[in-house]
Structures are given as structure tokens and as C-alpha cells.
Design a protein around this motif. Structure first.
Motif, PDB file in Angstrom:
ATOM      1  N   ASP A 145       0.650  -1.081  -0.119  1.00  0.00           N
ATOM      2  CA  ASP A 145      -0.097   0.085   0.147  1.00  0.00           C
ATOM      3  C   ASP A 145       0.857   1.246  -0.127  1.00  0.00           C
ATOM      4  OD1 ASP A 145      -2.184  -1.326   0.480  1.00  0.00           O
ATOM      5  OD2 ASP A 145      -2.136  -1.362   1.898  1.00  0.00           O
ATOM      6  N   SER A 146       1.633   0.936   0.244  1.00  0.00           N
ATOM      7  CA  SER A 146       2.930   2.746   0.992  1.00  0.00           C
ATOM      8  C   SER A 146       3.304   2.597  -0.479  1.00  0.00           C
ATOM      9  CB  SER A 146       3.640   2.554   1.577  1.00  0.00           C
ATOM     10  OG  SER A 146       4.819   1.278   1.341  1.00  0.00           O
ATOM     11  N   ARG A 147       3.467   1.686  -1.546  1.00  0.00           N
ATOM     12  CA  ARG A 147       4.311   2.112  -2.545  1.00  0.00           C
ATOM     13  C   ARG A 147       3.313   2.792  -3.697  1.00  0.00           C
ATOM     14  NH1 ARG A 147       6.944  -2.906  -1.373  1.00  0.00           N
ATOM     15  NH2 ARG A 147       5.480  -4.268  -2.407  1.00  0.00           N
ATOM     16  N   LYS A 148       1.952   1.742  -3.671  1.00  0.00           N
ATOM     17  CA  LYS A 148       0.968   2.611  -4.223  1.00  0.00           C
ATOM     18  C   LYS A 148       0.518   3.732  -3.858  1.00  0.00           C
ATOM     19  CE  LYS A 148      -1.814  -2.087  -4.339  1.00  0.00           C
ATOM     20  NZ  LYS A 148      -2.572  -2.752  -4.755  1.00  0.00           N
ATOM     21  N   LEU A 149       0.708   4.074  -2.661  1.00  0.00           N
ATOM     22  CA  LEU A 149       0.747   5.808  -2.013  1.00  0.00           C
ATOM     23  C   LEU A 149       1.705   6.436  -2.639  1.00  0.00           C
ATOM     24  CD1 LEU A 149      -1.266   6.751  -0.598  1.00  0.00           C
ATOM     25  CD2 LEU A 149      -0.440   6.729   1.592  1.00  0.00           C
ATOM     26  N   ILE A 150       2.686   6.104  -2.681  1.00  0.00           N
ATOM     27  CA  ILE A 150       4.621   7.103  -3.205  1.00  0.00           C
ATOM     28  C   ILE A 150       3.930   6.782  -4.919  1.00  0.00           C
ATOM     29  CG2 ILE A 150       6.781   6.754  -4.139  1.00  0.00           C
ATOM     30  CD1 ILE A 150       7.299   5.632  -0.960  1.00  0.00           C
ATOM     31  N   THR A 151       3.304   5.961  -5.353  1.00  0.00           N
ATOM     32  CA  THR A 151       2.648   6.256  -6.903  1.00  0.00           C
ATOM     33  C   THR A 151       1.844   7.134  -7.018  1.00  0.00           C
ATOM     34  OG1 THR A 151       3.055   3.814  -6.768  1.00  0.00           O
ATOM     35  CG2 THR A 151       2.565   5.004  -9.069  1.00  0.00           C
TER      36      THR A 151
END
Length: 536
Positions: free
Chosen positions: A369-375
């Protein structure tokens, strides 16, 4: 006496007909109705000196016992005199040109009459000078009554008195007295009546000339206003595009067959045919010359008519004012853009801090979820940068930006609020200024639903209405007070809404109908109209 009166009226009629024909000529019509222009005074004097001399040449040779007809008088001698219409030119010159014009025309007419000779040469030389002085002194009285019925009666009386003055001078200065008396008895009444009628008739013609000039001026002024109204919106476009469309309008609406626009001696645009017969319309802003429209005509007389003076001079001034107005709008728009960039710079650190905190908390518990949020954050920042450099984007593009923003916000707030979408897909290609919907959604989140304890709801709708596309952002948050409170967040909120309203007004005018409806404890609705007749 009756025969002499008939002959005199016939010759006065000749002068009136001549005046009427000359009044049909554009240049002479302007000179005939003298309005005090210094550059025209001598044309006026020469014109009415011509009428006075013509009145002498076309007169009737008379003696104390009768008269005889002659087509043209060159010289008289002995006890002869002339029954003339000379007084008409002198009196009209004084009534319209004032004392100076009246006296000069009288002097020229008097000297001319003296050179013809005859036993009344001296009084007939002095009389026109005094007539010009008298009628010039009466000019101010005519100004007060000009174009009234009484002014025609007054002109008749001035002519009557002026001609009577000439008869008195003949009795006083001509010798022998018995011949002078016989002459006055013969020509006095016919000449006084015919010349008085001639002055009144001449006056009527000049009134009609003035009225026609005003009518022509009003028509050209109306034409200039129509063209200016038509071209007002063009000035809001980039200069090359604006001058192209204005040039096309000038060719359509005027007698010009070609138009060019020059800026600093450089040709920017040209359409139609170029000829040697040209008129320039300079465009000025803050006393500086921005450029000029050069209009080309097929014939020389086409641009030397009233259109070549009144309408074009008026258009030049109107175009300069329109350019100044458009430039003021452009400067205001630049200020608005600077304000929104400052607003974005103000908003980003606070927003970034919250998003980064959310990402930080998810790194250990939910790396995916953190990676998606960074994207999503990268997309949001990229979109923000792109929108800063655009005046208009499609509603679809703006809503994509809103979706990215909401994905970042929901990661922080979780299930505390829901979003409802009501979209007419066929209307999403209309353009709006960037960052108009997104700040409204952000306002609904930060100043609306984040302040309530229960679940929140944000509704975003884009629907077709009769007057355009209605765009609404509605929330069920705490609502807003009517006056902005003190504090950084509230001040920031007021600037954001004012900025959106100003940009909508710039692009769409009052038809944008930006409105806010809020009730404490119930929520806020912010809406505006995107007019459907604007360019997509």
C-alpha cells in the motif's frame, strides 16, 4: 417695380441653386458650414466672397427711370447702378463666420463693386463692410436660436436691415441726391425683399447642410461602434490572431479592399489588395504606439469621405481603448496565475507532510500500500506541475487530478468518508481553468468532513443544464460561517475560493455563476456553470 422684383427673385434663385449644388460636394459642404476651425476660415471667406461677387456680376443694370436685362455685368458708367444679390453672401458670411469673416468678405465684395464704377460706387463699397460687421455681431444671437423657426425669421430680418442700410448709404453719400433718390425709389423695395428672402433661403440650406453632416456623423459613429462591439472579444486573443480577425472584419464592414497590421515597422499580417490610397489607424497604449492598421482603398475619394475621417478616427480611438482593456485583463490574469502558484506552494508542504506521514506508517504494516501511495503521490505532483502552465484543461483531466487527490486522502482518513460521482460523460471534454474542482474537493475534506465525528459524504457532479454544464461539489461537513474567521487556514480557504471565482470570471464572465451555499452543521455546496457556447 414688380417686374424688377421678379427679375431680382430670379437672380437670387440662381444663387440659391448654386449654393444647393455646391452643398452636395463633400469638401465645400464642410467649408460652407463653418464651425470655427482655424484651418478652414480662409476657405470659408473665399467661398462666400465668391457668392458676393457672383451676386454683383449677375445683377441688373438700372438707372433712375428703369432697368435693362444683361447676362453678365462687366462695367457700368455714368448714372447707372446695379440691383444685386451681393448682400446675401456678405450677411451669411457674418452670421456663420463672425465679425472677422463678415468684414473681410464685405471688404472684398465692396472693393470689387467699386472697381465696376458708377455714381453709387462709394456707398456700395462701404455698405458690404458695414453689413458684414452688423451680421457678424448678430452671430451670437443666432447661436442661441440656431435651427429654431425663429432663426429663419431672424435671418430674414438681418438681411432686411443690412439691405436697408445700403439704401440709406446711397441716399447719404451718392450725388446728385435727386438721382440717388430716384434710384432708391426704383430698386429699394425689390432689392430689400429679394435679398432678405435670399438670406433666409440660404440660411435654410446651411441648416440642412449641418443636419446632414450630423446625420452622416451619427451613422458613421454607429458604424464604428458596431465594428468595435464586433471586435471587442478579438483583442483577448494573442495579437497575431486578434489582428487577423479584426482585419477581416474591417474589410467586411468598410469600403477598404485590403488591410495590413504593422508593429514597429514590421508587417505582422496582411489581407486583401494593397493600393496607393491608404489610411492608418494607430493603436496606442499608455501613450506608446503599439502598432497600426493600414487600410487600402480602391479609389482616392473612397478614403477621403466622411468614412475616411469620422469612422476611422473613431475606430482608432476605440481600438486603442479595447487594446488597453484587453491588456488590463491579461495583466490581471497573470496576477491570478501568480496567486494560484503561490497558493499551490502554500498548500503543498502541509499536504505533503500528511501524505508522507501516512506513507511512513504504512511502510512496516503494508509495504504494498505504501508503494501504491508513493506512485499516486508522484502522479499528483506531476499533474500539479503540468496544470500550472496551462490556462484551460478538460473537465476529464481535472477530475483525474481529483481522483488522485482523493486516493491520497482516503489513505489517511480510511473509511471516514465516501465519494459519490454523478457525471455526464459527453460533457467532460469541455474546458475549464485548472485547479478549479480539486481545491473545492480539498476544501470539503479539510474544512468540512474532517471536522465532524460521523461518516462524511462528498458528492461531485457534472451535469448538463440549459445554460451550460453545472459543476458541483457538495459535502455534509460542519458548514462555513458567512464571514471568514481569523487564522491561517480560514484565510487560505478564502483566498482559494476567491481565486477560483476570479479565474472563472476571466474565462467565462458572469455566466459562470460561481456560488456557495453553506449551513452550519449541515454542509456546504459550491457550484459554477461552464457555459456551453464557449470554445471546447
Amino acid at each position: 417695380m414688380l417686374y424688377l422684383l421678379a427679375e431680382q427673385v430670379e437672380r437670387v434663385g440662381f444663387l440659391i441653386a448654386m449654393a444647393f449644388l455646391l452643398s452636395r460636394q463633400q469638401k465645400l459642404r464642410h467649408f460652407m458650414h463653418y464651425q470655427g476651425e482655424k484651418q478652414n476660415i480662409w476657405y470659408f471667406i473665399l467661398l462666400f466672397s465668391f457668392f458676393a461677387i457672383l451676386g454683383t456680376y449677375s445683377g441688373l443694370p438700372v438707372t433712375g427711370i428703369g432697368f435693362h436685362e444683361t447676362p453678365w455685368i462687366h462695367k457700368i458708367s455714368g448714372w447707372e447702378a446695379i440691383a444685386t444679390a451681393r448682400t446675401i453672401g456678405v450677411v451669411i458670411a457674418g452670421l456663420f463666420g463672425g465679425v472677422r469673416a463678415g468684414v473681410i468678405v464685405g471688404l472684398i465684395a465692396g472693393i470689387h463693386r467699386y472697381l465696376l464704377g458708377g455714381f453709387v460706387a462709394i456707398p456700395c463699397m462701404i455698405a458690404p463692410i458695414l453689413q458684414g460687421l452688423f451680421s457678424g455681431l448678430m452671430k451670437n444671437s443666432f447661436k442661441k436660436r440656431y435651427r429654431h423657426i425663429s432663426s429663419i425669421q431672424m435671418s430674414f430680418m438681418v438681411g432686411f436691415i443690412a439691405e436697408t442700410l445700403q439704401m440709406l448709404l446711397i441716399l447719404l453719400l451718392a450725388h446728385p441726391f435727386d438721382k440717388a433718390l430716384a434710384l432708391v425709389m426704383l430698386i429699394g423695395i425689390p432689392q430689400i425683399l429679394s435679398n432678405s428672402l435670399g438670406v433666409a433661403a440660404f440660411f435654410v440650406i446651411l441648416i440642412q447642410v449641418a443636419l446632414e453632416e450630423e446625420r452622416i456623423g451619427a451613422e458613421y459613429a454607429q458604424k464604428a461602434l458596431q465594428i468595435a462591439e464586433m471586435t471587442l472579444s478579438y483583442w483577448r486573443k494573442p495579437l497575431p490572431e486578434a489582428v487577423r480577425e479584426i482585419s477581416q472584419a474591417l474589410i467586411r464592414e468598410t469600403a477598404a479592399i485590403g488591410v495590413a497590421f504593422h508593429q514597429k515597422e514590421k508587417l505582422i499580417f496582411q489581407q486583401g489588395v494593397t493600393t496607393p490610397f491608404e489610411v492608418d489607424l494607430p493603436i496606442e497604449y499608455n501613450t506608446k504606439k503599439i502598432g497600426l492598421f493600414r487600410m487600402f482603398y480602391e479609389r482616392e475619394q473612397d478614403h477621403k469621405t466622411a468614412e475616411g475621417t469620422a469612422i476611422l478616427k473613431g475606430l482608432s480611438q476605440l481600438f486603442s481603448q479595447q487594446y488597453a482593456l484587453a491588456e488590463a485583463e491579461r495583466q490581471a490574469h497573470l496576477v491570478t496565475n501568480a496567486e494560484i502558484k503561490a497558493l499551490q506552494a502554500q498548500m503543498d508542504p502541509h499536504f505533503l507532510f500528511n501524505v508522507l506521514n501516512t506513507i511512513k506508517s504504512l511502510i512496516r504494516t503494508s509495504p504494498d500500500d505504501s508503494r501504491k501511495l508513493i506512485t499516486q503521490l508522484a502522479k499528483y505532483l506531476r499533474k500539479n506541475m503540468q496544470n500550472r502552465n496551462q490556462d484551460l484543461i478538460t473537465i476529464k483531466e481535472e477530475l483525474a487530478h481529483v481522483e488522485i487527490y482523493l486516493s491520497l486522502v482516503k489513505a489517511r482518513f480510511g473509511e471516514r468518508f465516501e465519494v459519490e460521482w454523478e457525471l455526464d460523460q459527453q460533457d467532460l471534454n469541455y474546458t475549464i481553468p485548472p485547479l478549479t474542482i480539486q481545491p473545492l474537493v480539498e476544501n470539503a475534506v479539510i474544512h468540512g468532513i474532517s471536522e465532524i465525528s460521523g461518516n462524511g459524504l462528498i458528492k461531485i457532479s457534472v451535469t448538463k443544464k440549459a445554460n451550460g454544464v453545472l459543476i458541483q461539489v457538495i459535502d455534509n461537513g460542519k458548514g462555513m460561517v458567512s464571514q471568514v474567521e481569523n487564522g491561517e487556514q480560514e484565510e487560505h480557504l478564502g483566498v482559494a475560493l476567491a481565486n477560483i471565482q476570479q479565474r472563472l470570471l476571466y474565462h467565462f464572465g458572469e455566466n459562470s455563476n460561481f456560488s456557495i451555499e453553506s449551513h452550519i452543521g449541515k454542509g456546504t455546496s459550491v457550484s459554477f456553470i461552464r457555459p456551453i457556447d464557449e470554445t471546447i
